[in-house]
Motif scaffolding. Structure first.
Motif, PDB file in Angstrom:
ATOM      1  N   ALA A 227      10.590  69.795  -6.628  1.00  0.00           N
ATOM      2  CA  ALA A 227      10.288  68.735  -5.359  1.00  0.00           C
ATOM      3  C   ALA A 227       9.817  69.405  -4.041  1.00  0.00           C
ATOM      4  N   ARG A 228       8.767  69.160  -3.354  1.00  0.00           N
ATOM      5  CA  ARG A 228       8.094  69.885  -2.442  1.00  0.00           C
ATOM      6  C   ARG A 228       7.952  69.039  -1.291  1.00  0.00           C
ATOM      7  N   LYS A 229       8.459  69.184  -0.116  1.00  0.00           N
ATOM      8  CA  LYS A 229       8.397  68.256   0.875  1.00  0.00           C
ATOM      9  C   LYS A 229       7.046  68.123   1.528  1.00  0.00           C
ATOM     10  N   ARG A 230       6.430  67.244   1.912  1.00  0.00           N
ATOM     11  CA  ARG A 230       4.930  66.953   2.462  1.00  0.00           C
ATOM     12  C   ARG A 230       5.309  65.932   3.684  1.00  0.00           C
ATOM     13  N   THR A 231       5.004  66.172   4.895  1.00  0.00           N
ATOM     14  CA  THR A 231       5.016  65.339   5.972  1.00  0.00           C
ATOM     15  C   THR A 231       3.736  64.564   6.379  1.00  0.00           C
ATOM     16  N   VAL A 232       3.850  63.187   6.632  1.00  0.00           N
ATOM     17  CA  VAL A 232       2.665  62.627   6.879  1.00  0.00           C
ATOM     18  C   VAL A 232       2.904  62.207   8.462  1.00  0.00           C
ATOM     19  N   PHE A 233       1.939  62.119   9.071  1.00  0.00           N
ATOM     20  CA  PHE A 233       1.752  61.871  10.464  1.00  0.00           C
ATOM     21  C   PHE A 233       0.781  60.809  10.872  1.00  0.00           C
ATOM     22  N   ASN A 234       1.309  59.749  11.326  1.00  0.00           N
ATOM     23  CA  ASN A 234       0.591  58.470  11.772  1.00  0.00           C
ATOM     24  C   ASN A 234       0.065  58.648  13.175  1.00  0.00           C
ATOM     25  N   ILE A 235      -0.939  58.950  13.364  1.00  0.00           N
ATOM     26  CA  ILE A 235      -1.265  58.974  14.825  1.00  0.00           C
ATOM     27  C   ILE A 235      -2.305  57.999  15.354  1.00  0.00           C
ATOM     28  N   LYS A 236      -2.287  57.869  16.779  1.00  0.00           N
ATOM     29  CA  LYS A 236      -3.676  57.289  17.480  1.00  0.00           C
ATOM     30  C   LYS A 236      -4.313  58.280  18.201  1.00  0.00           C
ATOM     31  N   ALA A 237      -5.668  58.282  18.123  1.00  0.00           N
ATOM     32  CA  ALA A 237      -6.327  59.139  18.920  1.00  0.00           C
ATOM     33  C   ALA A 237      -7.835  58.598  19.319  1.00  0.00           C
ATOM     34  N   ALA A 276      13.190  70.508  -2.325  1.00  0.00           N
ATOM     35  CA  ALA A 276      13.445  69.634  -1.378  1.00  0.00           C
ATOM     36  C   ALA A 276      14.167  68.660  -1.863  1.00  0.00           C
ATOM     37  N   THR A 277      14.715  68.695  -3.301  1.00  0.00           N
ATOM     38  CA  THR A 277      15.512  67.449  -3.568  1.00  0.00           C
ATOM     39  C   THR A 277      16.232  66.936  -2.780  1.00  0.00           C
ATOM     40  N   GLY A 278      16.341  65.570  -2.614  1.00  0.00           N
ATOM     41  CA  GLY A 278      17.028  64.692  -1.602  1.00  0.00           C
ATOM     42  C   GLY A 278      16.741  64.722   0.131  1.00  0.00           C
ATOM     43  N   ASP A 279      15.980  65.649   0.385  1.00  0.00           N
ATOM     44  CA  ASP A 279      15.607  65.822   1.638  1.00  0.00           C
ATOM     45  C   ASP A 279      14.170  65.026   2.014  1.00  0.00           C
ATOM     46  N   TYR A 280      14.438  64.122   2.794  1.00  0.00           N
ATOM     47  CA  TYR A 280      13.290  63.145   3.040  1.00  0.00           C
ATOM     48  C   TYR A 280      12.977  63.201   4.837  1.00  0.00           C
ATOM     49  N   GLU A 281      13.547  64.106   5.458  1.00  0.00           N
ATOM     50  CA  GLU A 281      13.484  64.142   6.647  1.00  0.00           C
ATOM     51  C   GLU A 281      12.261  64.856   6.986  1.00  0.00           C
ATOM     52  N   PRO A 282      11.344  64.156   7.880  1.00  0.00           N
ATOM     53  CA  PRO A 282       9.958  64.659   8.243  1.00  0.00           C
ATOM     54  C   PRO A 282      10.294  65.914   9.041  1.00  0.00           C
ATOM     55  N   ALA A 283       9.164  67.026   8.687  1.00  0.00           N
ATOM     56  CA  ALA A 283       9.240  68.245   9.130  1.00  0.00           C
ATOM     57  C   ALA A 283       8.248  68.341  10.596  1.00  0.00           C
ATOM     58  N   LEU A 305      -3.698  63.264  21.235  1.00  0.00           N
ATOM     59  CA  LEU A 305      -3.329  62.255  20.256  1.00  0.00           C
ATOM     60  C   LEU A 305      -1.767  61.898  20.440  1.00  0.00           C
ATOM     61  N   ARG A 306      -1.464  60.558  19.911  1.00  0.00           N
ATOM     62  CA  ARG A 306      -0.175  60.192  19.937  1.00  0.00           C
ATOM     63  C   ARG A 306       0.324  59.798  18.900  1.00  0.00           C
ATOM     64  N   VAL A 307       1.563  60.386  18.315  1.00  0.00           N
ATOM     65  CA  VAL A 307       2.369  60.268  17.132  1.00  0.00           C
ATOM     66  C   VAL A 307       3.093  58.750  17.237  1.00  0.00           C
ATOM     67  N   GLU A 308       2.558  57.956  16.111  1.00  0.00           N
ATOM     68  CA  GLU A 308       3.166  56.556  16.255  1.00  0.00           C
ATOM     69  C   GLU A 308       4.506  56.640  15.359  1.00  0.00           C
ATOM     70  N   ARG A 309       4.395  57.320  14.039  1.00  0.00           N
ATOM     71  CA  ARG A 309       5.200  57.687  13.332  1.00  0.00           C
ATOM     72  C   ARG A 309       5.289  58.790  12.071  1.00  0.00           C
ATOM     73  N   ALA A 310       6.152  59.377  11.568  1.00  0.00           N
ATOM     74  CA  ALA A 310       5.878  60.205  10.530  1.00  0.00           C
ATOM     75  C   ALA A 310       6.877  59.965   9.293  1.00  0.00           C
ATOM     76  N   TRP A 311       6.511  60.253   8.152  1.00  0.00           N
ATOM     77  CA  TRP A 311       7.419  60.293   7.075  1.00  0.00           C
ATOM     78  C   TRP A 311       7.328  61.478   6.231  1.00  0.00           C
ATOM     79  N   ALA A 312       8.329  61.689   5.204  1.00  0.00           N
ATOM     80  CA  ALA A 312       7.980  62.654   4.314  1.00  0.00           C
ATOM     81  C   ALA A 312       8.349  62.298   2.812  1.00  0.00           C
ATOM     82  N   GLY A 313       7.615  62.823   1.859  1.00  0.00           N
ATOM     83  CA  GLY A 313       7.696  62.601   0.606  1.00  0.00           C
ATOM     84  C   GLY A 313       7.934  63.741  -0.296  1.00  0.00           C
ATOM     85  N   HIS A 314       7.762  63.571  -1.505  1.00  0.00           N
ATOM     86  CA  HIS A 314       7.737  64.805  -2.556  1.00  0.00           C
ATOM     87  C   HIS A 314       6.577  64.791  -3.372  1.00  0.00           C
TER      88      HIS A 314
END
Ligand SMILES: Cc1cc2nc3c(=O)[nH]c(=O)nc-3n(C[C@H](O)[C@H](O)[C@H](O)COP(=O)(O)OP(=O)(O)OC[C@H]3O[C@@H](n4cnc5c(N)ncnc54)[C@H](O)[C@@H]3O)c2cc1C
Length: 390
Positions: A227-237, A276-283, A305-314
């Motif tokens: 499980a490798r953590k990947r973070t996604v950022f939702n932005i406005k620009a 990153a098993t168990g770790d869902y905290e966005p980087a 740019l403005r970050v609206e939210r971020a999430w992390a998955g595996h």
């Protein structure tokens, strides 16, 4: 030998597990199908947390064929699931950028991809500047894009459609955690759940995504899936989304339109990418340290740019070669793997579902030969390296 009336237990009921259940019924499998899913909300499934995009630009021929199959499945979703079925498929090319040193290699790759059925074209830096005036092309030599079979969609809607169709055809979804696979005489005879229940079965499919290695560890199988953590950022620009592609920069940064804004991301450096098993905290630090500088260099409008939210998955990374592991274990013929997709499991779920269902019902692959992705290479440590990895 064909099997259409035995029993199957599928461990993991997100996009891969559900696609397998759906295609089993499509191919006439009339036996009992049980899908064991520990989290029916799918909150932490990779499927729900993914960027839900599809590309045909791969270095491994079988991946290209699987994507073409997937794109066709997405395009014709209403034919399968009815007029109201909608996964918001935006058919628009990935735009994968390359420096001047990459021109020859990328042109050759595009030619191979075309031979495998993709519609990929290489563009020069001048053509890029003309088509995408907001792009900084000063250090670019080439870009490749596809005119069809690439784009993005809503993975949650896709999962809902396939899962509902499977349930309507008598597939049972069981809430529970598969603890381990029970063997007898060199075959799987059941799946043991954490509440002590044992489900007897003729076939077992491991579609547990980033957790799939843990499901078979107890029977001595070392599956190279982490499980490798990947973070996604939702932005406005301040940038138009009209015609904006799924852009992949030479830095590894990616960005595409989503809703009223964009989503973007970048993989962490290899030396800082542990299990990153168990770790869902966005980087969050990736944005300042790597992603924003890269995006602002490539698309100057993204200096604001403005970050609206971020999430992390595996990502369920196959550490051997970044390719899916599909097919039976070499010594346990009724234990089938469908995992290790390393960031391309949603786009390849329809082809995987179809392929695994063919294996069980027909005893062989029919539509696409998925045998290059078989478990054998894990056993022998012979990688089938995917070169286009994000
Ligand atoms: C940020 C991010 C971006 C991505 N972008 C893309 C993309 O653009 N395109 C693409 O194709 N792919 C993408 N991926 C990869 C894609 O999401 C995965 O390859 C795909 O979702 C794998 O599907 P799956 O059903 O195998 O796994 P999952 O969706 O993770 O499902 C596995 C399921 O198994 C269940 N489970 C686990 N262990 C057990 C157990 N012991 N017992 C019972 N149930 C269990 C889990 O609860 C889960 O629901 C991305 C992934 C991430 C994290």
């Amino acid at each position: 030998m064909a099997h259409t009336s035995q029993s199957v237990v599928i461990i993991g009921g997100a996009i891969v597990g559900s696609s397998i259940a759906y295609f089993l019924r499509e191919l006439g499998f009339s036996g009992k199908i049980s899908v064991v899913e520990s989290d029916p909300t799918y909150q932490q499934s990779s499927t729900a947390l993914s960027a839900a995009a599809i590309r045909t630009q791969f270095g491994t021929p079988v991946n290209i064929r699987m994507s073409v199959f997937g794109a066709h499945f997405f395009r014709t979703i209403k034919d399968r699931f009815g007029e109201r079925a909608d996964i918001g498929f935006v058919e628009r090319g990935y735009l994968i950028l390359g420096g001047p040193e990459a021109v020859e290699v990328r042109r050759a790759a595009a030619q191979m991809q075309r031979q495998e059925g993709a519609d990929v074209t290489a563009l020069t830096a001048e053509e890029l500047a003309q088509h995408f005036p907001w792009l900084n092309v000063e250090d670019l030599g080439v870009a490749t894009t596809a005119w069809r079979d690439e784009g993005w969609f809503d993975a949650w809607s896709l999962l809902s459609l396939i899962r509902t169709a499977a349930r309507e055809r008598g597939v049972s979804y069981i809430k529970g955690r598969a603890e381990h696979v029970v063997l007898s005489g060199g075959r799987v005879v059941g799946v043991k759940l954490s509440d002590g229940t044992q489900i007897p079965t003729d076939w077992c499919v491991n579609a547990a995504g980033a957790a799939s290695a843990s499901v078979v560890r107890g029977i001595g199988i070392a599956l190279p899936v982490s499980a490798r953590k990947r973070t996604v950022f939702n932005i406005k620009a301040p940038l138009t989304r009209d015609g904006f592609p799924m852009l992949f920069d030479t830095s590894g940064a990616w960005i595409r339109p989503e809703g009223e804004g964009f989503i973007c991301g970048i993989a962490p450096p290899e030396h800082n990418d542990p299990d990153a098993t168990g770790d869902y905290e966005p980087a969050h630090e990736l944005l300042e340290e790597m992603l924003w500088p890269a995006l602002a260099h490539r698309v100057p409008a993204l200096e604001q740019l403005r970050v609206e939210r971020a999430w992390a998955g595996h990502y369920e990374v196959n550490t051997l070669d970044h390719n899916g592991i599909i097919g039976p274990h070499d010594e346990i013929p009724n234990l089938i793997f469908a995992t290790g997709f390393s960031g391309h499991g949603v786009m390849h779920a329809p082809a995987t579902g179809r392929g695994v269902a063919e294996l069980i019902t027909r005893g062989q692959y029919v539509e696409i030969d998925l045998s290059p992705l078989g478990f054998g290479r894990v056993r022998t440590g012979t990688p089938l390296h995917e070169t286009v990895v994000y």
